[in-house]
Design an enzyme around this catalytic site. Structure first.
Site, PDB file in Angstrom:
ATOM      1  N   ARG A 151       0.315  -1.227  -0.274  1.00  0.00           N
ATOM      2  CA  ARG A 151       0.149  -0.143   0.032  1.00  0.00           C
ATOM      3  C   ARG A 151       1.001   0.578   0.145  1.00  0.00           C
ATOM      4  O   ARG A 151       0.047   2.470  -0.651  1.00  0.00           O
ATOM      5  CB  ARG A 151      -1.224   0.006   1.185  1.00  0.00           C
ATOM      6  CG  ARG A 151      -2.176  -0.772   1.426  1.00  0.00           C
ATOM      7  CD  ARG A 151      -3.015  -0.361   2.004  1.00  0.00           C
ATOM      8  NE  ARG A 151      -4.329  -1.360   1.839  1.00  0.00           N
ATOM      9  CZ  ARG A 151      -4.707  -2.474   2.816  1.00  0.00           C
ATOM     10  NH1 ARG A 151      -3.711  -2.542   3.034  1.00  0.00           N
ATOM     11  NH2 ARG A 151      -5.696  -2.858   2.669  1.00  0.00           N
ATOM     12  N   ILE A 170      -9.788   4.791  -4.295  1.00  0.00           N
ATOM     13  CA  ILE A 170     -10.736   3.872  -4.435  1.00  0.00           C
ATOM     14  C   ILE A 170      -9.846   2.598  -4.302  1.00  0.00           C
ATOM     15  O   ILE A 170      -9.843   1.103  -3.921  1.00  0.00           O
ATOM     16  CB  ILE A 170     -11.349   3.457  -5.587  1.00  0.00           C
ATOM     17  CG1 ILE A 170     -12.726   4.699  -5.486  1.00  0.00           C
ATOM     18  CG2 ILE A 170     -12.449   2.056  -5.934  1.00  0.00           C
ATOM     19  CD1 ILE A 170     -13.311   5.215  -6.417  1.00  0.00           C
ATOM     20  N   PHE A 171      -8.568   2.524  -4.869  1.00  0.00           N
ATOM     21  CA  PHE A 171      -7.815   1.224  -5.603  1.00  0.00           C
ATOM     22  C   PHE A 171      -7.108   1.166  -3.957  1.00  0.00           C
ATOM     23  O   PHE A 171      -7.002   1.812  -3.232  1.00  0.00           O
ATOM     24  CB  PHE A 171      -6.674   2.413  -5.908  1.00  0.00           C
ATOM     25  CG  PHE A 171      -6.181   2.244  -7.413  1.00  0.00           C
ATOM     26  CD1 PHE A 171      -7.092   1.249  -7.669  1.00  0.00           C
ATOM     27  CD2 PHE A 171      -5.180   2.459  -8.494  1.00  0.00           C
ATOM     28  CE1 PHE A 171      -6.633   1.182  -9.490  1.00  0.00           C
ATOM     29  CE2 PHE A 171      -4.792   2.880  -9.814  1.00  0.00           C
ATOM     30  CZ  PHE A 171      -5.951   1.904  -9.483  1.00  0.00           C
ATOM     31  N   GLU A 172      -7.156  -0.416  -3.753  1.00  0.00           N
ATOM     32  CA  GLU A 172      -6.250  -0.890  -3.198  1.00  0.00           C
ATOM     33  C   GLU A 172      -6.923  -0.690  -1.691  1.00  0.00           C
ATOM     34  O   GLU A 172      -6.348  -0.854  -0.869  1.00  0.00           O
ATOM     35  CB  GLU A 172      -4.786  -0.595  -3.357  1.00  0.00           C
ATOM     36  CG  GLU A 172      -3.952  -0.999  -4.385  1.00  0.00           C
ATOM     37  CD  GLU A 172      -2.486  -0.571  -4.012  1.00  0.00           C
ATOM     38  OE1 GLU A 172      -2.124  -0.468  -3.319  1.00  0.00           O
ATOM     39  OE2 GLU A 172      -2.093  -0.367  -5.172  1.00  0.00           O
ATOM     40  N   GLY A 173      -7.869  -0.541  -1.818  1.00  0.00           N
ATOM     41  CA  GLY A 173      -9.467  -0.525  -0.889  1.00  0.00           C
ATOM     42  C   GLY A 173      -9.476   0.606  -0.331  1.00  0.00           C
ATOM     43  O   GLY A 173      -8.475   2.125  -0.368  1.00  0.00           O
TER      44      GLY A 173
END
Length: 649
Positions: free
Chosen positions: A297, A426-429
Site C-alpha cells: 500500500r 478507491i484503489f487497493e481499498g
C-alpha cells in the site's frame, strides 16, 4: 437450461459470515511494536519514530544510481501527453523500462532484480508516475501487489527460482481478486479452483479490474477451493501463466483517468494450474493478499507525494506570473492559503511515506496500520492538493493540456492530474474500507480482552471470564489516560530549536490528543458494545484523527532529521509548523464531530430514499444512462468473444 440472470451468482453469505471470513484473514498477533497501534491506545511512543531511521550507505548508492537512470529514461523516452491521447503506453517504452531493470526494482539481486529498498522503490514510483501516472500504475501493480511480492513473502524456493528471474527482467504480472459482484467482500468470491484426480487445480470464473491483466505474462489469482475430505479448501492463491488455454481477456476497460493502464476483464474456463503453482496452503489466499498489501500500500501514497511536488511547482510558477487587480495571485490571501496547504501537506505526505518505508526496510516495527494510514491519508490529501491546483489555475485548470498548447500556452495537465488522482481513493481499498480495516486494528486490544462480552454467540461462562479479564485490563489502562507528557511544558524539548519554530508544542498536542482519542473509543465501546461495528462514521472519524496525529508526528520527526543533517532545516521546521497548525484545526473538528453529527438522521433519510419516499425529488431530469444490468453476468463458462490479451514482446 434457464437463461442467466442479470446478477451473477456469487456465494450467498450473511453479514456475520462475511465478517468472519475477513477476520480469519487478519494477522492475529503483534510480534513487533507499532507506533500507530500504541497511538490509538493513547500511548504516544515517539521513541519508535525518533531519531528518524536512515538507509544504509550501499542502499543509498544503489538507489540514487537507479533514480538517475530512470530520470534520464523518462525525460528522453516518455511522452505523457501521447500516452494520455492514445490511452496506451507504447511498447517501446515498456521495453525500455525492462532494459533499465524497472520491472525488478524490489526483486533481490540474486534473482536478477535491483534489490532496491522500499524507500527508493517508492521514490522511483513517484518519479515515473510524474512522467506518466499510467507508468506508475503499471510498475506498482506489477511489483507491489503482483506476483513478485507474494512469492517473496510466501513462495517456495522452487517458485522463487522459477518465476522471479522472469519477473525481474521480462514478464509483467497482475493481481486478480476482484469480481463483477465481489469487491471488498471476499466471502462472496465465486471463482473456483477445483482439484482434479492428478492433484492439480481447474480454474473457472471471471475477474474484473485486472490492472496489467491485458498485457500480463503471469497472474496471481485468488480462487475458492471447495472443501472436501482431502482438501481444507478456502480462498487460495495461485501463480498462473497468462497464456494458459482457457484464459480469455474479454474486455479492456476505459476509465475517467489513468487512460494508459492495461486493465481488463479476464475469464477462466477449465484452466489447469499445477499444484506446484499454489502459493501457500489452501485457504491462505486472503491472508497472503492482505499481508502483501501491508507494505504494498505504500506505493500509492508515494505517487501522491509526486503529485504534491509537481502541484507545488506549478502553483509557485503560475501564481508568480498571473496577476489580478495589480498583484500576483499568490499575494491574494485566498490563493495564498491554497499554496500554503499544498506546500505543507506535500511535506507531511513525504514525511509519512519516507518514515513508514524506512521502518518497513528495517523490519523492526509492525507497520500494518502505518501503511494503511499512509494509503488513506495520501489518497485523500493528494486528491485535495490536485483539486486546489485546478482552482488556482482557474479556467486553465479545467482546460486540457492539448487545448492550452493549441492556443499557444504552456501545456499544464492539471485537469488530467485531477482525473488520474480520483481513483486513489478507491484503489487497493476504498477510503470507507480503509476506515473499517484500520478501525478494526485500532480496537484490537479491546476486542482481545472484552470481545467475548459483546459477542452474542458466546456462552455466559465465556462472558464471565472475559468480564474478569476486561476489568483487570481497564483498571491498569484507564488511569494512564488521565495525564501524560503532553501536559508538561518542557516535554519534547529537542524539538525546540533557537531560531526555528517551536515544534514541541505540536508533539505535546499529539500526546494529549492520543489519550483523548483512546478515552473516546473506550466510551463509545461502553455505550454501543456489540453495535459498535455498525457505527462506521464514528469509526471513520477516529481513524481520521489517528491519521492526522501520525502525520503530525512524522512531519516533526522529519523536520528535526533534516535540521540535524543540515538539509533545509529552517524551511523544514517552518513547513512542519504550518502543517501541524492546519492539522490541529482538522483534529479539533473531528473530535467535535465524534459526538455532534447527523449520523442518526442521515440513516432515516437513507431509509426514505431506498423506500422511494423521495422519488419525486428525482423528477425533471433525463437519465443519460444506457440499458443493461447494473452488474454484468459472470456465470462461469467458455468465452464468447475475442481474446484481447496483448503481451508486450
Amino acid at each position: 437450461m434457464s437463461a442467466p440472470s442479470d446478477t451473477p451468482q456469487a456465494p450467498g453469505v450473511t453479514e456475520r459470515e462475511a465478517r468472519q471470513v475477513a477476520e480469519a484473514a487478519r494477522e492475529q498477533d503483534w510480534r513487533k511494536p507499532s507506533f500507530a497501534k500504541e497511538l490509538f491506545l493513547g500511548r504516544f511512543r515517539l521513541d519508535l519514530l525518533h531519531p528518524h531511521p536512515v538507509p544504509g550507505a550501499e542502499d543509498v548508492r544503489r538507489g540514487e544510481a537507479f533514480l538517475a537512470r530512470l530520470r534520464a529514461f523518462c525525460e528522453s523516452h516518455v511522452d505523457g501527453a501521447l500516452i494520455e491521447r492514445e490511452a496506451r503506453i507504447p511498447d517501446e517504452v515498456v521495453n525500455g523500462l525492462r532494459e533499465i531493470g524497472a520491472l525488478g526494482m524490489k526483486i533481490e539481486t540474486r534473482y536478477g532484480g535491483l534489490g532496491l529498498t522500499q524507500v527508493y522503490y517508492n521514490r522511483a514510483l513517484a518519479l515515473a508516475g510524474s512522467a506518466s501516472p499510467a507508468i506508475g500504475a503499471l510498475l506498482s501493480a506489477h511489483q507491489s501487489i503482483g506476483v513478485p511480492q507474494p512469492l517473496k513473502m510466501f513462495g517456495t524456493q522452487e517458485q522463487k527460482d522459477t518465476f522471479l528471474p522472469r519477473l525481474a527482467r521480462t514478464d509483467i504480472s497482475a493481481f486478480l481478486l476482484t469480481e463483477p459482484d465481489v469487491g471488498s467482500d471476499p466471502a462472496r468470491l465465486a471463482t473456483t479452483a477445483v482439484p482434479d484426480d492428478g492433484g492439480d487445480y481447474v480454474l473457472d470464473g471471471v475477474k474484473l479490474w485486472t490492472t496489467n491483466g491485458v498485457v500480463a505474462d503471469l497472474l496471481v489469482v485468488m480462487a475458492r477451493v471447495p472443501a472436501s475430505e482431502d482438501h481444507k479448501g478456502g480462498i487460495t492463491a495461485f501463480v498462473v501463466e497468462a497464456d494458459s488455454p482457457g484464459i480469455t481477456v474479454e474486455h479492456r476497460n476505459a476509465f475517467m483517468g489513468l487512460r494508459g493502464i492495461e486493465n481488463g476483464v479476464t475469464r477462466f474456463h477449465g484452466v489447469r494450474v499445477p499444484a506446484a503453482h499454489r502459493i501457500g496452503a489452501e485457504g491462505a489466499g486472503l491472508k497472503i493478499a492482505l499481508t502483501t498489501l501491508n507494505t504494498g500500500r505504500l506505493s500509492l501514497p508515494a505517487m501522491c507525494v509526486g503529485v504534491g511536488k509537481w502541484s507545488l511547482k506549478i502553483a509557485r510558477e503560475w501564481s508568480a506570473v498571473r496577476e489580478q487587480w495589480g498583484r500576483p495571485v499568490a499575494r491574494h490571501e485566498a490563493v495564498g492559503a491554497k499554496i500554503s496547504f499544498i506546500a505543507a501537506t506535500t511535506f507531511a505526505l513525504e514525511a509519512v511515506v519516507d518514515l513508514a518505508s524506512q521502518m518497513a526496510d528495517e523490519n523492526r516495527n509492525d507497520i500494518r496500520i502505518e501503511a494503511a494510514l499512509a494509503k488513506l491519508y495520501g489518497s485523500e490529501m493528494g486528491w485535495r492538493i490536485s483539486d486546489e491546483l485546478v482552482q488556482i489555475r482557474g479556467g486553465r485548470g479545467f482546460e486540457t493540456a492539448d487545448s492550452l498548447a493549441a492556443r499557444g500556452e504552456r501545456a499544464v495537465p492539471a485537469e488530467q492530474m485531477l482525473r488520474d488522482m480520483r481513483i486513489n481513493r478507491i484503489f487497493e481499498g476504498s477510503t470507507e474500507i480503509m476506515h473499517l480495516l484500520i478501525a478494526r486494528e485500532a480496537v484490537d486490544a479491546h476486542l482481545k480482552v472484552a470481545g467475548d462480552i459483546i459477542d452474542p454467540d458466546k456462552p455466559l461462562s465465556d462472558k464471565a471470564r472475559a468480564g474478569v479479564d476486561a476489568a483487570g485490563f481497564y483498571a491498569r489502562w484507564l488511569p494512564k489516560l488521565v495525564s501524560g507528557p503532553g501536559q508538561l511544558p518542557n516535554s519534547y524539548g529537542e524539538f525546540r530549536v533557537p531560531g526555528h519554530p517551536d515544534l514541541s508544542g505540536h508533539l505535546r498536542c499529539v500526546e494529549r490528543s492520543a489519550r483523548k482519542l483512546a478515552r473516546s473509543t473506550f466510551y463509545a465501546m461502553s455505550r454501543w458494545q456489540g453495535r459498535m461495528e455498525t457505527k462506521q462514521n464514528f469509526l471513520g472519524r477516529v481513524v481520521d484523527i489517528g491519521a492526522e496525529l501520525f502525520a503530525m508526528s512524522a512531519a516533526c520527526v522529519r523536520a528535526e532529521h533534516l535540521r540535524a543533517e543540515g538539509e533545509h532545516g529552517r524551511e523544514a521546521y517552518q513547513l512542519a509548523d504550518v502543517f501541524c497548525r492546519q492539522a490541529r484545526i482538522r483534529v479539533e473538528e473531528l473530535f467535535s464531530r465524534l459526538w455532534s453529527n447527523t449520523d442518526d438522521i442521515d440513516r432515516r433519510v437513507v431509509d426514505g430514499v431506498l423506500s422511494g419516499r423521495y422519488a419525486w425529488l428525482e423528477e425533471g431530469v433525463i437519465d443519460p444512462s444506457g440499458d443493461g444490468p447494473w452488474i454484468a453476468d459472470a456465470t462461469p463458462g467458455p468465452a464468447a468473444g475475442e481474446n484481447v490479451h496483448r503481451p508486450i514482446r
